[in-house]
Motif scaffolding. Sequence first.
Motif, PDB file in Angstrom:
ATOM      1  N   PRO A  81      17.265  -1.474  -1.350  1.00 15.93           N
ATOM      2  CA  PRO A  81      17.058  -0.412  -2.341  1.00 15.93           C
ATOM      3  C   PRO A  81      18.014  -0.548  -3.522  1.00 15.93           C
ATOM      4  N   SER A  82      17.555  -0.111  -4.688  1.00 18.43           N
ATOM      5  CA  SER A  82      18.380  -0.100  -5.890  1.00 18.43           C
ATOM      6  C   SER A  82      18.386   1.304  -6.475  1.00 18.43           C
ATOM      7  N   ASP A  83      19.136   1.476  -7.541  1.00 18.05           N
ATOM      8  CA  ASP A  83      19.260   2.818  -8.129  1.00 18.05           C
ATOM      9  C   ASP A  83      18.246   3.077  -9.228  1.00 18.05           C
ATOM     10  N   ALA A  84      17.166   2.276  -9.276  1.00 23.80           N
ATOM     11  CA  ALA A  84      16.119   2.480 -10.289  1.00 23.80           C
ATOM     12  C   ALA A  84      14.787   2.721  -9.593  1.00 23.80           C
ATOM     13  N   PHE A  85      14.044   3.694 -10.100  1.00 23.99           N
ATOM     14  CA  PHE A  85      12.715   3.938  -9.547  1.00 23.99           C
ATOM     15  C   PHE A  85      11.782   2.795  -9.958  1.00 23.99           C
ATOM     16  N   GLY A  86      10.997   2.319  -9.010  1.00 22.41           N
ATOM     17  CA  GLY A  86      10.065   1.238  -9.321  1.00 22.41           C
ATOM     18  C   GLY A  86       9.397   0.730  -8.070  1.00 22.41           C
ATOM     19  N   GLY A  87       8.655  -0.346  -8.235  1.00 24.09           N
ATOM     20  CA  GLY A  87       7.957  -0.938  -7.097  1.00 24.09           C
ATOM     21  C   GLY A  87       6.856  -1.865  -7.576  1.00 24.09           C
ATOM     22  N   TYR A  88       5.954  -2.160  -6.669  1.00 25.93           N
ATOM     23  CA  TYR A  88       4.825  -3.024  -7.002  1.00 25.93           C
ATOM     24  C   TYR A  88       3.714  -2.779  -5.997  1.00 25.93           C
ATOM     25  N   VAL A  89       2.513  -3.212  -6.356  1.00 27.95           N
ATOM     26  CA  VAL A  89       1.374  -3.218  -5.458  1.00 27.95           C
ATOM     27  C   VAL A  89       0.554  -4.462  -5.772  1.00 27.95           C
ATOM     28  N   SER A  90       0.057  -5.118  -4.745  1.00 28.54           N
ATOM     29  CA  SER A  90      -0.754  -6.311  -4.965  1.00 28.54           C
ATOM     30  C   SER A  90      -1.894  -6.342  -3.971  1.00 28.54           C
ATOM     31  N   GLY A  91      -2.976  -6.972  -4.376  1.00 29.96           N
ATOM     32  CA  GLY A  91      -4.132  -7.154  -3.501  1.00 29.96           C
ATOM     33  C   GLY A  91      -4.660  -8.570  -3.631  1.00 29.96           C
ATOM     34  N   ARG A  92      -5.132  -9.133  -2.523  1.00 28.49           N
ATOM     35  CA  ARG A  92      -5.676 -10.491  -2.518  1.00 28.49           C
ATOM     36  C   ARG A  92      -7.010 -10.490  -1.799  1.00 28.49           C
ATOM     37  N   LEU A  93      -7.954 -11.275  -2.328  1.00 28.36           N
ATOM     38  CA  LEU A  93      -9.247 -11.506  -1.689  1.00 28.36           C
ATOM     39  C   LEU A  93      -9.472 -13.006  -1.632  1.00 28.36           C
ATOM     40  N   GLY A  94     -10.095 -13.466  -0.532  1.00 24.39           N
ATOM     41  CA  GLY A  94     -10.320 -14.893  -0.406  1.00 24.39           C
ATOM     42  C   GLY A  94     -11.461 -15.223   0.514  1.00 24.39           C
ATOM     43  N   ASN A  95     -11.673 -16.517   0.733  1.00 20.43           N
ATOM     44  CA  ASN A  95     -12.737 -16.929   1.645  1.00 20.43           C
ATOM     45  C   ASN A  95     -12.349 -16.607   3.083  1.00 20.43           C
ATOM     46  N   TYR A  96     -13.250 -16.830   3.999  1.00 22.17           N
ATOM     47  CA  TYR A  96     -13.139 -16.397   5.386  1.00 22.17           C
ATOM     48  C   TYR A  96     -12.930 -14.876   5.460  1.00 22.17           C
ATOM     49  N   ASN A  97     -13.520 -14.192   4.472  1.00 20.02           N
ATOM     50  CA  ASN A  97     -13.475 -12.726   4.431  1.00 20.02           C
ATOM     51  C   ASN A  97     -12.035 -12.217   4.450  1.00 20.02           C
ATOM     52  N   SER A  98     -11.150 -12.906   3.737  1.00 18.64           N
ATOM     53  CA  SER A  98      -9.728 -12.571   3.738  1.00 18.64           C
ATOM     54  C   SER A  98      -9.451 -11.409   2.810  1.00 18.64           C
ATOM     55  N   ARG A  99      -8.692 -10.422   3.318  1.00 19.48           N
ATOM     56  CA  ARG A  99      -8.247  -9.272   2.522  1.00 19.48           C
ATOM     57  C   ARG A  99      -6.779  -9.030   2.809  1.00 19.48           C
ATOM     58  N   GLN A 100      -5.989  -8.885   1.762  1.00 23.75           N
ATOM     59  CA  GLN A 100      -4.565  -8.613   1.918  1.00 23.75           C
ATOM     60  C   GLN A 100      -4.154  -7.584   0.879  1.00 23.75           C
ATOM     61  N   ILE A 101      -3.320  -6.665   1.302  1.00 24.22           N
ATOM     62  CA  ILE A 101      -2.744  -5.709   0.362  1.00 24.22           C
ATOM     63  C   ILE A 101      -1.294  -5.482   0.762  1.00 24.22           C
ATOM     64  N   GLU A 102      -0.430  -5.389  -0.235  1.00 20.16           N
ATOM     65  CA  GLU A 102       0.974  -5.107   0.049  1.00 20.16           C
ATOM     66  C   GLU A 102       1.575  -4.358  -1.122  1.00 20.16           C
ATOM     67  N   GLY A 103       2.709  -3.747  -0.865  1.00 18.82           N
ATOM     68  CA  GLY A 103       3.376  -3.014  -1.934  1.00 18.82           C
ATOM     69  C   GLY A 103       4.711  -2.476  -1.478  1.00 18.82           C
ATOM     70  N   ALA A 104       5.457  -1.960  -2.437  1.00 18.40           N
ATOM     71  CA  ALA A 104       6.761  -1.366  -2.156  1.00 18.40           C
ATOM     72  C   ALA A 104       7.064  -0.337  -3.225  1.00 18.40           C
ATOM     73  N   ILE A 105       7.837   0.659  -2.839  1.00 16.99           N
ATOM     74  CA  ILE A 105       8.301   1.662  -3.792  1.00 16.99           C
ATOM     75  C   ILE A 105       9.775   1.908  -3.544  1.00 16.99           C
ATOM     76  N   ASN A 106      10.525   1.929  -4.636  1.00 17.12           N
ATOM     77  CA  ASN A 106      11.971   2.126  -4.574  1.00 17.12           C
ATOM     78  C   ASN A 106      12.295   3.488  -5.180  1.00 17.12           C
ATOM     79  N   VAL A 107      13.040   4.317  -4.431  1.00 12.22           N
ATOM     80  CA  VAL A 107      13.321   5.686  -4.874  1.00 12.22           C
ATOM     81  C   VAL A 107      14.819   5.951  -4.796  1.00 12.22           C
ATOM     82  N   PRO A 108      15.496   6.196  -5.931  1.00  9.47           N
ATOM     83  CA  PRO A 108      16.894   6.649  -5.888  1.00  9.47           C
ATOM     84  C   PRO A 108      16.931   8.139  -5.554  1.00  9.47           C
ATOM     85  N   ILE A 109      17.333   8.462  -4.343  1.00  6.52           N
ATOM     86  CA  ILE A 109      17.295   9.856  -3.889  1.00  6.52           C
ATOM     87  C   ILE A 109      18.423  10.661  -4.504  1.00  6.52           C
TER      88      ILE A 109
END
Length: 801
Positions: free
Chosen positions: A171-199
């Motif tokens: 974690p860091s002291d800045a609000f931020g993050g990311y989200v990503s999605g992937r599609l591919g052959n063999y019916n491949s599906r991937q999704i990932e992400g992160a969120i950073n919150v300075p409490i």
Amino acid sequence: MMTRAQIGAASLASLIAMIQSGTVFAQDAPVNPPVEAKSPASGDIVVTAQRRAGTLARTPVAMTVLAGDMLARQAIVTDSDLQIASPGLTVRAGQNSNQLNYALRGQSLDAFSDTRPGVLPYFNEIQLDGVGGGSSAFYDLQSVQVLKGPQGTLFGRNSTGGAVLFTSVRPSDAFGGYVSGRLGNYNSRQIEGAINVPIMADKVMARVAGFYEKRDGYQENRFQNNRAGNVDRYGLRGSLTVNVTNQIKNELVVDYLHSDGNSLSGLINSLDPSGAVPLILLTNFGNQPQYNFLINAFTGGAAGCNSTTNNCAAAFAAANPKLDPGGVASYLNTQNARGPYVIETDGENKYKGRNLIISNITTFELTPDTKLRNIFGYTNIEANSTGDIDGTAFGIDSNGPNGGKNDTTKQYSEELQLGGKAFAGKLNYVIGGFYSHETNVDLTTSLLLQFPPLTSTTRYHKLTTRDMYAGYGQGTFDLSNATGIQGLSATLGARFTHEKIKFDVLPDDTAYQAPPARQAIFNFNQQKSYSNVSWTLGLEEQVNSNLMIYVASRRSYKNGGYNGIQDPVPGPGSTGGDGYGQETLTDAEVGLKYHGRVGDMPTQFNLAVYQNWIMQGQRVAYVLLGSTPAAVTVNVPKSKVSGFELDGTIRPAKWLSIGGSLNYTNAQFTDGRVSINGNPVLFATYPDTPKWSGSVFAELQAPIHASVTASLRGDLYSQSSFYFSSTANNNTGAKINGYSLANFRLGIEDSNAGWSLAANLKNAFNRVYYVGGIATGELFQFNTVVPGAPRTFLIEARFKF
């Protein structure tokens, strides 16, 4: 006339001399710059190979570092992807694609040996149990560091080959993050992400990351009318950093991974007619008199077969109409002709894994130069893998419908570490104490020879408990003033380890069903202890701000233990017992690291030359103990591994980066003679070690508009053939051919807006290759291999905020 070796040595000496004199490379910077100085080629890559933060360019350890952005750009999402991105590392499959093992510099893990891996993974400084199902998923990582060579001084458990360090984004002291999605052959599906919150401003910071992946299997199983290699998994990671005061910080990471699906199956690829059990003949029920004779021979005449009635062969043929009546020899030709992605196997194929990893690190800043760290770790790793072992539908060997290979490992560890500087900053040191308590429950079920009335089921159910205590210290002292050689330092480290191993056979183990006379020689509760001292000696010279040269020698150990895939007969494997002794590795290494410029071009290259001497190496032999098939772990007297590792990158222009690596490994048993139950066995083919491996890449970047950049990258990886058995001298089919793979990535990114799009193509030319297998030809007459992934593509969209 000079030999090739002499020419190479002279060229290297000349190169070093030119670097030192500055005649080739532009602009000599001041000697002994601060560690924070940036490398123009690779940036300020922070590594922790010496249990303290340092830069890659100034750490005297042969290693490969993949930063988080590189993992994302190359779509490295599995251990197998990591091999291609880090040549010299072999990720070797066993029975199937979910039973994996890292190998470095000839140090690996033989299937069914029950020894510790030669290369160990760590997650946020917590040692994990092996590779398959054992490592955290590849998402939201700060870096992956592949350390080459013995790591027996500073890390939680001795590892003779190296270590793979996974470090998550904190974690860091800045609000931020990311989200990503992937599609591919063999019916491949991937999704990932992160969120950073300075409490709470700079005091309390949190980060939550997760991923989900689902994909159809690469193999079509025509016998069971389903697919093999299906992936269905997700992970969730929570991180909390609390700055209690300006001098006290606590970092907590809780990582959970859940895996479902099944495995890519091993498939039969060769036969050894000299194997102990005549399966080539037994499966050939098309030759009815021969089949009936063998059934009667195995059952002592109880089957009631004869060459006149042919009733055994007829009954088996009627019950199994899908089988090739010509047996495995005929089926092998069919399998080879259609390739590895269409199979026929009869064993149940399932995989389930659950991992919980907790890392809690508390840092006390005692002085600006001294820190006390408390590192607590807890892991609970479960892996259940059920599948077919023989790679056919003939019912020769599988895990059975209600068993499989079930591993549950629980471990908690506690480490107290003091590190800092002393003697006016000339000494960089770390000292500490370590304790771990580990329990492993292993259930392995084997369903053998399903040719009624031969069928037998064996259950190996064992509990292994390990308690380890260790104390260690390592320091690097600046010898510049004492010697007059600016930039010269010496490193000295030692670690004392005491480990107690307790081995208990659980009540449902098949050994409890043995006849009383057999049980009389069993010991269902065994234990032993080991104490040893591992060490590190080294000299390194920071010749100038760009060049480091180092020399090191290290000693490391793998303690002995017990093989749970055997009856609990006390004694070493050489006498038919279930025990094996300690393995010792001593190495010598010379290395060179350059991070600077050639003319105006940012350049970095690393070279390491090494030799390992291994005493009493832990290896497995497949033999008959009496009439019982067994994988017996023994200590092979002497081995030697030598080689070199070279890698580098250069940027001829701002828009172009090129680089590559070359690895040579010459591994051999120098004394491979072992006796098992009075029968000589020769270990003569060193396993899991390609002699050559390497890669080249080129990456182009072109600005399109303002902050928008397009990129194109191509990677080519190649390796030579290798054996997957230590005794392939008696089983010539236990060999995997060399192969080459090409990967490409096309991307576009807006650095201001935070979005990116990319297309990844892996194994672009759809090469067929294999990544491991089971070499039971000497025992059951067959060998199986596990295929690598066919051509795959992924389209990715990512947004950072």
